[in-house]
Design a protein around this motif. Sequence first.
Motif, mmCIF file in Angstrom:
data_model
loop_
_atom_site.group_PDB
_atom_site.id
_atom_site.type_symbol
_atom_site.label_atom_id
_atom_site.label_comp_id
_atom_site.label_asym_id
_atom_site.label_seq_id
_atom_site.Cartn_x
_atom_site.Cartn_y
_atom_site.Cartn_z
ATOM 1 N N GLN A 413 0.841 -1.199 0.000
ATOM 2 C CA GLN A 413 0.000 0.000 0.000
ATOM 3 C C GLN A 413 0.880 1.256 0.000
ATOM 4 O O GLN A 413 0.574 2.248 -0.673
ATOM 5 N N TYR A 415 3.748 1.464 -1.345
ATOM 6 C CA TYR A 415 4.319 1.554 -2.693
ATOM 7 C C TYR A 415 3.330 2.228 -3.649
ATOM 8 O O TYR A 415 3.725 3.033 -4.502
ATOM 9 N N VAL A 416 2.042 1.933 -3.489
ATOM 10 C CA VAL A 416 1.012 2.595 -4.302
ATOM 11 C C VAL A 416 0.997 4.102 -4.012
ATOM 12 O O VAL A 416 0.928 4.926 -4.928
ATOM 13 N N LYS A 419 4.042 5.683 -5.765
ATOM 14 C CA LYS A 419 3.872 5.786 -7.227
ATOM 15 C C LYS A 419 2.850 6.866 -7.592
ATOM 16 O O LYS A 419 3.071 7.640 -8.530
ATOM 17 N N ASN A 420 1.743 6.928 -6.855
ATOM 18 C CA ASN A 420 0.720 7.939 -7.139
ATOM 19 C C ASN A 420 1.273 9.355 -6.979
ATOM 20 O O ASN A 420 0.990 10.244 -7.791
ATOM 21 N N GLU A 432 -3.844 4.670 -9.249
ATOM 22 C CA GLU A 432 -3.920 3.391 -8.501
ATOM 23 C C GLU A 432 -4.625 3.636 -7.188
ATOM 24 O O GLU A 432 -4.410 4.644 -6.526
ATOM 25 N N ILE A 434 -5.617 2.339 -3.226
ATOM 26 C CA ILE A 434 -5.238 1.479 -2.105
ATOM 27 C C ILE A 434 -6.504 0.824 -1.605
ATOM 28 O O ILE A 434 -7.447 1.512 -1.166
#
Length: 435
Positions: A413, A415-416, A419-420, A432, A434
């Motif tokens: 989560q 990591y999301v 990236k976002n 993306e 979570i």
Amino acid sequence: MANSTTKPATGKLGIMVVGLGAVSTTFITGVLMARKGLAKPVGSTTQYDRIRVGRGADKKYLKVGEIVSMPSLDDIVFTAWDVYPENAYESAINAEVLKKEDIEPVKDELLAIKPLKAAFDHNYASRLTGNNVKQCTTRWDMVEQLREDIRKFKAESGVERIVVLWAASTEIYVAPDMRYHGTVEALENAMKANETAFIAPSMCYAYAALMEDAPFIMGAPNTTVDIPAMWELAERKRLPIAGKDFKTGQTLVKSGFAPIIGTRMLGLSGWFSTNILGNRDGLVLDEPANFRTKEVSKLSTLESILVAEKQPDLYTDYFHKVRINYYPPRNDNKEGWDNIDIFGWMGYPMQIKINFLCRDSILAAPLCLDLCLLIDLAHRAGRYGTQRFLSFFLKSPMHDYTQNEVPVNHLFQQYVMLKNAIREMGGYEADEEID
């Protein structure tokens, strides 16, 4: 780059590191070696990762530097503060993390990094005996001297922007106390009144950094920027802050492995974690008051991933214990053991054993690079206050506990979130979710 409003990474980026020990000399030496093409920055998200932007026919996998404007490694200028007077070359040799042949090619650059006198209070790290220390009448005087260091470095080095990174030892635990930590005014008054029991030296570094337009990263579990006064100051100064504690060995394993138990709907009876390490960090953590700070940070990881309220059958009353033992023969080569007692179908017990023989500074160095580059990016993108997207790199992510916010500790989560944030700062859709 898409329609990004992030300012480009022009000029040089100054990185001022608090502490010139094993972690920071490994970080600095690795960057200098990578610049010469003599080593690779393995483990660094900003240097290696490819992130998807766009969907369908527009889908592309781009490196971070292709999504957002990032400084190259050639654009970084280092300096440090430390209680010991040895330069970065001597310190890197003394740390015994890197082989001499991996240090010698950048010897001249390392010799040039001579540590500034540290703002230090022996009561906060009683095992450290260095004498390269500022003479400060009060905590406010400490702040003023640090601000002068930052201004001087900026003027003499010609850097355009500065980031301050704490890579020094864990201080004794300072519990948040709203009388001293509740507002900027309360914090400043406590510094002026020299309330040394409530104002850690690290708080003086953070305050000085924010007052001098430098984002601040807390790489130890210290309370430092994890108080409302610092949140308020970061908002007021429109500066990003991040912390706390580099997520290197055992907690990295925990934040990545606990989701396996949770997503497979297995039960947990207990998780016992123990470590041995022998570097200066281990020496400092051998002091119970300093270990208490680390314990608070390490214990918080599991409880937000495997939550009793969400799955009472599986996660009610499990036993979670963390131990760190100082063991000089290992130096920086940390070893972590995890014993995990789980249960499955019809309550039948099973066990998992994880033995991680890691190198603390080798895992921390790429985190230092990523955190510095990404918090500088956040600053150029106009982001300020606590940068939750950096929790991917941190053991005990900052969160607003005054509002009962629960931090995200689940590695994937986090990591999301990372990236976002990079997508958004590059002008792409943060697409993306979570779950």
